[in-house]
Every structure is written in C-alpha cells, then in structure tokens.
Write a protein that holds these residues in place. Structure first.
Motif, PDB file in Angstrom:
ATOM      1  N   GLY A  82       0.817  -1.207   0.000  1.00 24.74           N
ATOM      2  CA  GLY A  82       0.000   0.000   0.000  1.00 24.74           C
ATOM      3  C   GLY A  82       0.846   1.249   0.000  1.00 24.74           C
ATOM      4  N   SER A  83       1.977   1.207  -0.711  1.00 23.80           N
ATOM      5  CA  SER A  83       2.824   2.395  -0.821  1.00 23.80           C
ATOM      6  C   SER A  83       2.543   3.094  -2.140  1.00 23.80           C
ATOM      7  CB  SER A  83       4.309   2.016  -0.724  1.00 23.80           C
ATOM      8  OG  SER A  83       4.738   1.268  -1.840  1.00 23.80           O
ATOM      9  N   GLY A  84       2.464   4.411  -2.087  1.00 20.78           N
ATOM     10  CA  GLY A  84       2.134   5.182  -3.273  1.00 20.78           C
ATOM     11  C   GLY A  84       3.343   5.487  -4.131  1.00 20.78           C
ATOM     12  N   ARG A  85       3.065   5.886  -5.366  1.00 21.37           N
ATOM     13  CA  ARG A  85       4.113   6.231  -6.322  1.00 21.37           C
ATOM     14  C   ARG A  85       4.299   7.746  -6.375  1.00 21.37           C
ATOM     15  NH1 ARG A  85       4.930   1.563  -9.350  1.00 21.37           N
ATOM     16  NH2 ARG A  85       3.288   0.004  -9.062  1.00 21.37           N
ATOM     17  N   ALA A  86       5.408   8.153  -6.915  1.00 25.76           N
ATOM     18  CA  ALA A  86       5.653   9.580  -7.118  1.00 25.76           C
ATOM     19  C   ALA A  86       4.707  10.113  -8.184  1.00 25.76           C
ATOM     20  CB  ALA A  86       7.095   9.807  -7.551  1.00 25.76           C
ATOM     21  N   PRO A  87       4.304  11.386  -8.083  1.00 28.03           N
ATOM     22  CA  PRO A  87       3.492  11.957  -9.158  1.00 28.03           C
ATOM     23  C   PRO A  87       4.209  11.850 -10.495  1.00 28.03           C
ATOM     24  CG  PRO A  87       4.349  13.669  -7.708  1.00 28.03           C
ATOM     25  CD  PRO A  87       4.623  12.364  -7.045  1.00 28.03           C
ATOM     26  N   ALA A  88       3.447  11.712 -11.569  1.00 28.29           N
ATOM     27  CA  ALA A  88       4.021  11.433 -12.884  1.00 28.29           C
ATOM     28  C   ALA A  88       5.024  12.488 -13.324  1.00 28.29           C
ATOM     29  CB  ALA A  88       2.898  11.307 -13.919  1.00 28.29           C
ATOM     30  N   ALA A  89       4.815  13.730 -12.898  1.00 24.14           N
ATOM     31  CA  ALA A  89       5.665  14.825 -13.371  1.00 24.14           C
ATOM     32  C   ALA A  89       6.942  15.017 -12.549  1.00 24.14           C
ATOM     33  CB  ALA A  89       4.867  16.132 -13.393  1.00 24.14           C
ATOM     34  N   LEU A  90       7.136  14.236 -11.490  1.00 28.95           N
ATOM     35  CA  LEU A  90       8.340  14.400 -10.663  1.00 28.95           C
ATOM     36  C   LEU A  90       9.553  13.817 -11.374  1.00 28.95           C
ATOM     37  CD1 LEU A  90       9.357  15.203  -7.730  1.00 28.95           C
ATOM     38  CD2 LEU A  90       9.275  12.751  -7.264  1.00 28.95           C
ATOM     39  N   GLY A  92      14.017  13.436 -10.916  1.00 31.22           N
ATOM     40  CA  GLY A  92      15.246  13.720 -10.185  1.00 31.22           C
ATOM     41  C   GLY A  92      16.020  14.858 -10.833  1.00 31.22           C
ATOM     42  N   GLU A  93      15.979  14.921 -12.161  1.00 28.58           N
ATOM     43  CA  GLU A  93      16.696  15.960 -12.889  1.00 28.58           C
ATOM     44  C   GLU A  93      16.223  17.352 -12.477  1.00 28.58           C
ATOM     45  OE1 GLU A  93      17.711  17.176 -17.541  1.00 28.58           O
ATOM     46  OE2 GLU A  93      16.181  15.658 -17.085  1.00 28.58           O
ATOM     47  N   ALA A  94      14.902  17.524 -12.346  1.00 28.87           N
ATOM     48  CA  ALA A  94      14.370  18.830 -11.959  1.00 28.87           C
ATOM     49  C   ALA A  94      14.798  19.200 -10.547  1.00 28.87           C
ATOM     50  CB  ALA A  94      12.849  18.825 -12.065  1.00 28.87           C
ATOM     51  N   LEU A  95      14.803  18.227  -9.636  1.00 32.22           N
ATOM     52  CA  LEU A  95      15.215  18.509  -8.266  1.00 32.22           C
ATOM     53  C   LEU A  95      16.698  18.864  -8.208  1.00 32.22           C
ATOM     54  CD1 LEU A  95      13.214  15.698  -6.435  1.00 32.22           C
ATOM     55  CD2 LEU A  95      12.802  18.152  -6.283  1.00 32.22           C
ATOM     56  N   TYR A  98      17.332  22.406  -9.182  1.00 31.48           N
ATOM     57  CA  TYR A  98      17.075  23.380  -8.118  1.00 31.48           C
ATOM     58  C   TYR A  98      18.190  23.386  -7.077  1.00 31.48           C
ATOM     59  CZ  TYR A  98      12.309  24.582  -9.559  1.00 31.48           C
ATOM     60  OH  TYR A  98      11.206  25.063 -10.242  1.00 31.48           O
ATOM     61  N   GLY A  99      19.205  22.563  -7.274  1.00 35.30           N
ATOM     62  CA  GLY A  99      20.343  22.533  -6.361  1.00 35.30           C
ATOM     63  C   GLY A  99      20.239  21.501  -5.255  1.00 35.30           C
ATOM     64  N   HIS A 100      19.235  20.634  -5.317  1.00 35.15           N
ATOM     65  CA  HIS A 100      19.060  19.633  -4.260  1.00 35.15           C
ATOM     66  C   HIS A 100      19.982  18.436  -4.493  1.00 35.15           C
ATOM     67  CE1 HIS A 100      15.674  21.830  -2.710  1.00 35.15           C
ATOM     68  NE2 HIS A 100      14.980  21.687  -3.832  1.00 35.15           N
ATOM     69  N   VAL A 101      20.568  17.935  -3.415  1.00 34.37           N
ATOM     70  CA  VAL A 101      21.340  16.691  -3.484  1.00 34.37           C
ATOM     71  C   VAL A 101      20.574  15.540  -2.840  1.00 34.37           C
ATOM     72  CG1 VAL A 101      23.584  17.822  -3.606  1.00 34.37           C
ATOM     73  CG2 VAL A 101      22.596  17.316  -1.369  1.00 34.37           C
ATOM     74  N   VAL A 102      19.557  15.870  -2.038  1.00 39.74           N
ATOM     75  CA  VAL A 102      18.597  14.900  -1.517  1.00 39.74           C
ATOM     76  C   VAL A 102      17.212  15.508  -1.694  1.00 39.74           C
ATOM     77  CG1 VAL A 102      20.179  13.888   0.180  1.00 39.74           C
ATOM     78  CG2 VAL A 102      18.723  15.808   0.851  1.00 39.74           C
ATOM     79  N   VAL A 103      16.193  14.681  -1.630  1.00 40.31           N
ATOM     80  CA  VAL A 103      14.832  15.189  -1.721  1.00 40.31           C
ATOM     81  C   VAL A 103      14.515  15.951  -0.431  1.00 40.31           C
ATOM     82  CG1 VAL A 103      12.397  14.595  -1.969  1.00 40.31           C
ATOM     83  CG2 VAL A 103      14.142  13.261  -3.182  1.00 40.31           C
ATOM     84  N   PHE A 391      13.630   8.452  -1.684  1.00 38.60           N
ATOM     85  CA  PHE A 391      14.342   8.420  -2.967  1.00 38.60           C
ATOM     86  C   PHE A 391      15.745   9.008  -2.788  1.00 38.60           C
ATOM     87  CE2 PHE A 391      10.042   8.840  -5.155  1.00 38.60           C
ATOM     88  CZ  PHE A 391      10.095   7.608  -5.799  1.00 38.60           C
ATOM     89  N   ASN A 392      16.640   8.711  -3.726  1.00 37.65           N
ATOM     90  CA  ASN A 392      17.881   9.469  -3.804  1.00 37.65           C
ATOM     91  C   ASN A 392      17.890  10.245  -5.121  1.00 37.65           C
ATOM     92  OD1 ASN A 392      19.155   7.913  -5.962  1.00 37.65           O
ATOM     93  ND2 ASN A 392      19.620   6.337  -4.439  1.00 37.65           N
ATOM     94  N   LEU A 393      18.886  11.081  -5.314  1.00 41.77           N
ATOM     95  CA  LEU A 393      18.993  11.891  -6.528  1.00 41.77           C
ATOM     96  C   LEU A 393      20.237  11.510  -7.340  1.00 41.77           C
ATOM     97  CD1 LEU A 393      17.809  15.410  -5.270  1.00 41.77           C
ATOM     98  CD2 LEU A 393      16.497  13.601  -6.395  1.00 41.77           C
ATOM     99  N   THR A 394      20.657  10.256  -7.221  1.00 44.44           N
ATOM    100  CA  THR A 394      21.793   9.757  -7.984  1.00 44.44           C
ATOM    101  C   THR A 394      21.329   9.338  -9.369  1.00 44.44           C
ATOM    102  OG1 THR A 394      22.787   8.909  -5.939  1.00 44.44           O
ATOM    103  CG2 THR A 394      23.654   8.064  -8.030  1.00 44.44           C
ATOM    104  N   PRO A 395      21.809   9.981 -10.429  1.00 43.25           N
ATOM    105  CA  PRO A 395      21.331   9.651 -11.780  1.00 43.25           C
ATOM    106  C   PRO A 395      21.526   8.167 -12.107  1.00 43.25           C
ATOM    107  CG  PRO A 395      22.615  11.677 -11.823  1.00 43.25           C
ATOM    108  CD  PRO A 395      22.791  11.091 -10.462  1.00 43.25           C
ATOM    109  N   GLY A 396      20.452   7.535 -12.562  1.00 41.08           N
ATOM    110  CA  GLY A 396      20.527   6.145 -12.980  1.00 41.08           C
ATOM    111  C   GLY A 396      20.392   5.121 -11.878  1.00 41.08           C
ATOM    112  N   HIS A 397      20.390   5.555 -10.621  1.00 46.76           N
ATOM    113  CA  HIS A 397      20.239   4.604  -9.507  1.00 46.76           C
ATOM    114  C   HIS A 397      18.822   4.036  -9.522  1.00 46.76           C
ATOM    115  CE1 HIS A 397      20.022   3.063  -5.384  1.00 46.76           C
ATOM    116  NE2 HIS A 397      21.341   3.126  -5.346  1.00 46.76           N
ATOM    117  N   PRO A 398      18.640   2.752  -9.151  1.00 45.47           N
ATOM    118  CA  PRO A 398      17.278   2.195  -9.146  1.00 45.47           C
ATOM    119  C   PRO A 398      16.338   2.922  -8.201  1.00 45.47           C
ATOM    120  CG  PRO A 398      18.860   0.665  -8.142  1.00 45.47           C
ATOM    121  CD  PRO A 398      19.652   1.720  -8.851  1.00 45.47           C
TER     122      PRO A 398
END
Length: 526
Positions: A82-90, A92-95, A98-103, A391-398
């Motif tokens: 019963g865990s939800g998914r991220a909104p479709a428009a989210l 990692g690249e956009a975050l 904005y200068g974020h290294v973590v969510v 989540f993490n913001l590492t490009p390509g990480h699962p």
C-alpha cells in the motif's frame, strides 16, 4: 518468568482473538471488531485507521502501509503493498536543477501518493467480513468525540511540533502549541473524509472533494501532483520473501520495502555462535552493529522499486552473507552507514492481529517522518507524508526519484514460520532501525530463548549514521567495552523504535501477545 518484584509486563494470553499495538484504544477497538463478528483484516484496519488519530505524529490517512496476510484455513502468506508512487511529473533531474542533493523532507516534492487508504479498502473487499463502513465507524466516532493524548504521544508531539507548517498548525496545534498529556485531540475534517470512504470506498478519498483538496493544497505548496495521479493509486498484492534462521523462517515483504536487509542481517549473524554470548553483552552488540552496517550498505546499492531496476538477489545470497560476515573484526569497527534520509526517522505504527479462525495480519502504517512533511491539506486537514524523501537523486540509480516510481521504504511487517506453519506475527517500528529490530527479535527468541514479552523489553542498539545509538538498558561496562572497540557511543533522547508480537501455540490453542513498553499500547485479547 519475569521478576515480579521489578517493573515489567506480562505476556497476554487469549483463545478467541488477540491484537497487539501501540495504543490501548486501538487494541480495544480491534478486539471489539472481532467480538462483533469481524475477522483479523477487519480488526487490523479498524485499529490502524484509529491510530492515525491516537498517534497523529506517527501515521494518518495521508500515509502508506504494507501488510502480510495469512487467511484462515491455509498456510499461504500474501503481501499487500500500500505504498504510493511519485506523481508522474516528478523528476530527479528537476530537483537537481534546483540545487538539491537529496529530496527536501519538508517540501511537496517529498509527498508521494498516499497509498494506505486504497490498500485498506482493497484488503477489506478481498478478505474482510464486515465491510469498510462498519470497520471505519470507531475512527469516525473518535475523530469527532476526541481522544486524550497519551504520554508517549505527548512526548513526541512536543518534540516535533515546530515542524508543522502553515495550515498544519491549525489542525495539529492549539494556540500554536503542541497538545499535552491528557488534552483531547479532535479531527472533524478527518471524520468527514472517513465518512466519504465508508460510503464510497477508495473513490471517496482518491476522487471528488477530498482529492481536489489534496491536489489543490499540494500544488499551492509547489507540488506537481494531479487528480489523475490520485485516481491511479492502486495497492498491489503478491507473495513474500523469506530466509531460514536456526529452525525458523523469517518472512518479509519484498521491495520496495527493506525486508531483504533483515534477512541478510540474520544470515550474516548465522555465521557466528550468538547463543554462546551474553545476551546484553558487548560482543553480541558489536556483531549486531557491524552486521547492520554491512546489510544497510548493501541495501543502498541494490534496492529500489523492482519495476525500475531494483534488485535483491545480492541481499538474499548466502555467498553475500558469508562474504560480509568475514569482514567483521572483533576489536575494530566498520564505518557508520551512509546518512540517508530514511535512516534517521522513527515514525510508524504497527498492528498484529490473529483471530479465532487462524487468520493473521501483520500491518505497518506510516507517514515516514515526525508529522510527515509537516504540511496538511487546507480543507480537511489531511497530513501529507514525506515518503518521497526515501528516494535518492543519484542519476541512474534504481532508487532515483522519478515519476510513477515507488521509493525505498523502511517500514516492514514480518512473520515467523516454523516447519511451514505460522508461528509468530510481529513488527518493529523505528525507520532504518527496523531490519536490526527484526534481527534482534528473532535472535532474542531463537538464540537466547527469551519469552515473547521479554524479547520486546530487552535493551537495543543501532548503527546510526550519527554514531552507535545505545539505550540506557545496557550496563556502563558494556558501553565502555564498545567504545574501546571504536564505537562512537550515543544514548538517544528517544528509545529505539517499538514492537508488537503475537505467537500461536498450536498445542494449547492459546494465543500469546506482547507489546513494547516504549509505547503507550498493549496486547489485548478475549
């Protein structure tokens, strides 16, 4: 047998049904549902939803859940995600742009779709007896009538109330202050939402007025959520993962939960003769701490949403466990685990229920952090979780943040089987501590022969990113020994998690229940 001269709790025994959870009103409600003819699913949902009012800093309708379910008349265990998914428009690249290294944990970007309500409704339809309207009636009543704040809840409320932002303060503070012990908390807005769910099912939450309030509020806070994101929320059903340990099998929920890390920890510790050690001595604590570091590091490399590249093959491999165990040195320490967001929170509720027909439910329900994101919806006062901080913001990480993905979750329900038959239903709250907590419960019971309640009462330690967290239940000489080995000792302000457990004694037909004294709750049966 416990020493009756000393403070403590007795194991609770019952024959017709039993619930163990972190607030007495929720346990009482679950037993009442059973007495009304409901089954363990009905009772677990009723207790869980009520806990969102009893312990609003820990969970609520804006959160997620996982469950293990063993229906009556079978030994098959089912999983509910019963865990939800991220909104479709989210993205990692956009975050990152904005200068974020973590969510950021207190932003709308950390709010993934709340999945618990959909899961509760689908579980009720699939396995329940009374119907969701009957099951939600106690929570509707108490949302309006109010619930006095319990001591541990008051402690947490005061500690974290500054996190509440904007309209959240209107719903969860009184005159800008945290509610204190014995003050009555009411949530009429949540009562209105629960009525819609009771009459319309999951659509009462994921469409119409409620979904509009949630989406409008999130977008005003900078979120990219849409009503279509909410409409698409759907819990998924499947089968568990498990690992053998000294005569029992530890049954866990598969990813995106971290149950595989608990299995890996037990397999690492199986390489050592724990039973020959002092149960609360330095050697056992050292082995457990080092095994946790290794299991967490391995988890963070491989685990994520299995639909997006996450894998647990390495975590479930015996070769991996043996290789990691060989890295543990008796008089030296490994580096502390990486400081990731989901390693440092502790906000979860857990419900264990077994009914007279043998149906068993292990259910965990969370808003992730203290008061979740600290944000709430404007009209109904639904507190938003911040599970997207997993989540993490590492490009390509699962586990990289991305639209439609489920983040790595810390919450994990558990069961133990023996010879293919359910033995114990249990869970340990406490964020990143949970794999360690599961391992400690299993080893307390198997290696050290502790009773059900004694295993929950026993002191705990945790390989925390900030250092080695050790509860005050350990003797000073143990802390000195661990420090001499290189552990950076910290005694935390709050205890390490909480736990609940129910064991089935097939020879006597009696259920045994235990509840953690670190919380306000109890085990209760009839």
């Amino acid at each position: 047998m416990r020493d009756f001269h000393m403070p403590g709790r007795s194991t609770v025994y019952a024959t017709q049904g039993l619930c163990a959870t972190s607030h007495p009103l929720a346990a009482k409600t679950a037993v009442s549902i059973l007495e009304d003819g409901g089954n363990a699913i009905d009772a677990a949902i009723a207790a869980a939803v009520l806990l969102g009012l009893c312990e609003p800093q820990m969970t609520g309708l804006g959160g997620d859940c996982f469950a293990l379910v063993k229906p009556a008349g079978t030994d098959t265990i089912h999983t509910v995600n019963g865990s939800g998914r991220a909104p479709a428009a989210l993205t990692g690249e956009a975050l990152r742009a904005y200068g974020h290294v973590v969510v950021p944990k207190t932003s709308a970007s950390a709010v993934t779709m709340p999945g618990a309500v959909d899961a509760f409704c689908r579980m009720s339809d699939k396995w329940g007896k009374l119907g969701i309207d009957h099951v939600l009636a106690p929570a509707i009543h108490y949302a309006e009538a109010g619930i006095p704040v319990a001591p541990r809840v008051a402690f947490d409320w005061a500690l974290h109330s500054a996190k509440l932002q904007g309209v959240a303060g209107r719903y969860f503070l009184v005159d800008g202050k945290a509610l204190g012990e014995g003050q009555v908390f009411r949530a009429p807005g949540q009562a209105a939402v629960l009525r819609k769910i009771a009459t319309q099912g999951r659509d009462g939450f994921y469409s119409g007025d409620v979904a509009s309030d949630l989406v409008t509020s999130l977008r005003a806070l900078g979120g990219v959520h849409t009503e279509d994101d909410f409409a698409k929320v759907e819990a998924t059903f499947g089968g568990p993962i498990q690992g053998h340990y000294r005569g029992v099998d530890l049954v866990e929920h598969p990813p995106n939960g971290q149950g595989a890390a608990a299995i890996l920890m037990t397999r690492i510790l199986a390489q050592f003769d724990l039973a020959s050690l002092e149960p609360f001595g330095a050697e056992r604590a050292h082995l457990e701490l080092e095994a946790a570091k290794l299991a967490h590091a391995t988890r963070d490399i491989f685990m994520g949403d299995p639909d997006h590249g996450g894998s647990i093959e390495e975590l479930l491999s015996e070769e991996t466990a043996k290789g990691l165990a060989a890295r543990i040195v008796r008089n030296a320490v490994l580096p502390n685990p990486k400081a990731v967001a989901e390693s440092i929170h502790k906000e979860t509720v857990y419900v264990a229920v077994v009914d007279k027909d043998g149906m068993a439910v292990s259910l965990i329900y969370s808003i992730f952090d203290d008061f979740g994101s600290g944000l709430a919806s404007d009209r109904f006062g639904i507190l938003f979780h911040n599970r997207g901080a997993g989540f993490n913001l590492t490009p390509g990480h699962p586990n990289e943040a991305g639209g439609g993905k489920r983040p790595l979750h810390t919450i994990l329900p558990a069961m133990l089987t023996r010879g293919g038959r359910l033995d114990t239903v249990f869970g340990v709250m406490g964020g990143g501590y949970q794999p360690t907590g599961h391992t400690r419960m299993v080893t307390n019971w198997t290696d050290f022969g502790m009773g059900l309640q004694a295993a929950l009462d026993a002191p705990r330690c945790f390989a925390h990113p900030e250092g080695t967290h050790i509860e005050r239940g350990y003797a000073p000489e143990v802390l000195a020994d661990l420090a001499a080995r290189g552990h950076d000792i910290h005694v935390p302000d709050t205890p390490l998690g909480g736990a609940q457990a129910i064991r089935i004694n097939y020879e006597t037909g009696v259920l045994e229940g235990a509840s953690d004294p670190r919380k306000d709750g109890c085990a209760l049966g009839y």
